[in-house]
Design a protein around this motif. Sequence first.
Motif, PDB file in Angstrom:
ATOM      1  N   PRO A 152       0.793  -1.234   0.000  1.00  0.00           N
ATOM      2  CA  PRO A 152       0.000   0.000   0.000  1.00  0.00           C
ATOM      3  C   PRO A 152       0.825   1.284   0.000  1.00  0.00           C
ATOM      4  N   GLU A 153       2.009   1.244   0.589  1.00  0.00           N
ATOM      5  CA  GLU A 153       2.817   2.454   0.681  1.00  0.00           C
ATOM      6  C   GLU A 153       3.664   2.726  -0.566  1.00  0.00           C
ATOM      7  N   VAL A 154       3.693   1.797  -1.521  1.00  0.00           N
ATOM      8  CA  VAL A 154       4.549   1.941  -2.698  1.00  0.00           C
ATOM      9  C   VAL A 154       3.800   2.688  -3.800  1.00  0.00           C
ATOM     10  N   ARG A 155       4.453   3.704  -4.344  1.00  0.00           N
ATOM     11  CA  ARG A 155       3.876   4.514  -5.432  1.00  0.00           C
ATOM     12  C   ARG A 155       4.432   4.015  -6.770  1.00  0.00           C
ATOM     13  N   PRO A 173      -2.178  -4.739  -7.182  1.00  0.00           N
ATOM     14  CA  PRO A 173      -3.488  -4.217  -6.779  1.00  0.00           C
ATOM     15  C   PRO A 173      -3.463  -3.464  -5.457  1.00  0.00           C
ATOM     16  N   GLN A 174      -2.470  -3.727  -4.602  1.00  0.00           N
ATOM     17  CA  GLN A 174      -2.415  -3.051  -3.311  1.00  0.00           C
ATOM     18  C   GLN A 174      -1.606  -1.754  -3.362  1.00  0.00           C
ATOM     19  N   ALA A 175      -0.794  -1.588  -4.393  1.00  0.00           N
ATOM     20  CA  ALA A 175       0.060  -0.396  -4.477  1.00  0.00           C
ATOM     21  C   ALA A 175      -0.734   0.823  -4.947  1.00  0.00           C
ATOM     22  N   GLN A 176      -0.110   1.978  -4.827  1.00  0.00           N
ATOM     23  CA  GLN A 176      -0.705   3.219  -5.322  1.00  0.00           C
ATOM     24  C   GLN A 176      -0.325   3.379  -6.793  1.00  0.00           C
ATOM     25  N   SER A 191      12.889  10.332 -10.595  1.00  0.00           N
ATOM     26  CA  SER A 191      14.087  11.086 -10.251  1.00  0.00           C
ATOM     27  C   SER A 191      13.812  12.150  -9.197  1.00  0.00           C
ATOM     28  N   HIS A 192      12.624  12.765  -9.263  1.00  0.00           N
ATOM     29  CA  HIS A 192      12.268  13.834  -8.325  1.00  0.00           C
ATOM     30  C   HIS A 192      11.603  13.312  -7.059  1.00  0.00           C
ATOM     31  N   GLY A 193      11.536  11.987  -6.909  1.00  0.00           N
ATOM     32  CA  GLY A 193      10.995  11.407  -5.696  1.00  0.00           C
ATOM     33  C   GLY A 193       9.489  11.433  -5.582  1.00  0.00           C
ATOM     34  N   LYS A 194       8.785  11.635  -6.715  1.00  0.00           N
ATOM     35  CA  LYS A 194       7.326  11.673  -6.683  1.00  0.00           C
ATOM     36  C   LYS A 194       6.703  10.294  -6.905  1.00  0.00           C
ATOM     37  N   ALA A 195       7.517   9.327  -7.246  1.00  0.00           N
ATOM     38  CA  ALA A 195       7.094   7.939  -7.385  1.00  0.00           C
ATOM     39  C   ALA A 195       8.250   7.053  -6.958  1.00  0.00           C
ATOM     40  N   ASP A 196       7.938   5.812  -6.609  1.00  0.00           N
ATOM     41  CA  ASP A 196       8.970   4.899  -6.121  1.00  0.00           C
ATOM     42  C   ASP A 196       9.494   3.953  -7.198  1.00  0.00           C
ATOM     43  N   VAL A 197       8.630   3.551  -8.113  1.00  0.00           N
ATOM     44  CA  VAL A 197       9.037   2.541  -9.081  1.00  0.00           C
ATOM     45  C   VAL A 197       8.215   2.677 -10.351  1.00  0.00           C
TER      46      VAL A 197
END
Length: 266
Positions: A152-155, A173-176, A191-197
């Motif tokens: 859930p905490e992963v963007r 399905p559980q990720a953002q 790169s700007h830290g607005k997403a994780d993967v």
Amino acid sequence: MRRSLPLWSLLNAVLAGVLAVAGMAVPAAAEPPPSRLWSVPLSGVLRVCTTGDYPPFTVRDSGGNYRGVDISLATELATMLHAVPQWVPTTWTTLTQDFLAHCDIAVGGISDTASRRAVADVSVATVTDGKTPVTRRSSGDAYSSIDEIDRPEVRVVVNPGGTNENFARTHFPQAQIMVWPDNLTIYDQLSHGKADVFVTDSIEGLYRQREYPDLQVLHPDKPFDSAAKVYLLPRGDTTFNGVVNAWLQVQISNGRTTALLGDWLS
């Protein structure tokens, strides 16, 4: 049809030459069928749908010019057909609709999927690739597996309409899920830290990480899945599609496709 016979004779010669090089049987000459093999040389234009946002296969620069592995190959294919390419802009969301309405072929890192085969024929595979994670180097190997991403905490950032979004929605399905409309600037979100993967094809990730030294492609040699990259071809046009496939097979066999990809990744 008498005025068309000289051109049709030329097309038969083109067909014979391509199939002979590919080691395929050459059919007997016939009257022109309702095929792109006839209409493309007659018009002098090969209409090519491409997104222009998926390097190293297809990219459109600020001047509106297209470059990439598949752009080079489509240009050479058009020359073989005694035509010039006409690039028809499309998006991953509207790719199949635009192809059916406006184009003779579609190129540019297109994955072979059941939904695309439902409306079009596909070419031989030009390359095989698979989905793999792209993350910031500072994240280490924190997002190496599907389970590590599906939290859930992963963007997870995705570009809309293509196999990247489909893969993310199916496996995370559980990720953002964050939809970013521009595939060329989607790496800025990481790169700007607005997403994780960002999970994308390993070839694209390897190319784009050169522009973003703070990013990394995790296990590109062991992707989550495997899919062929193909061209979309007109459904049921066996004459045209046979020539395109034979020509592509020659480019694969003589190393042309590998050399183009190597030039872009080196």
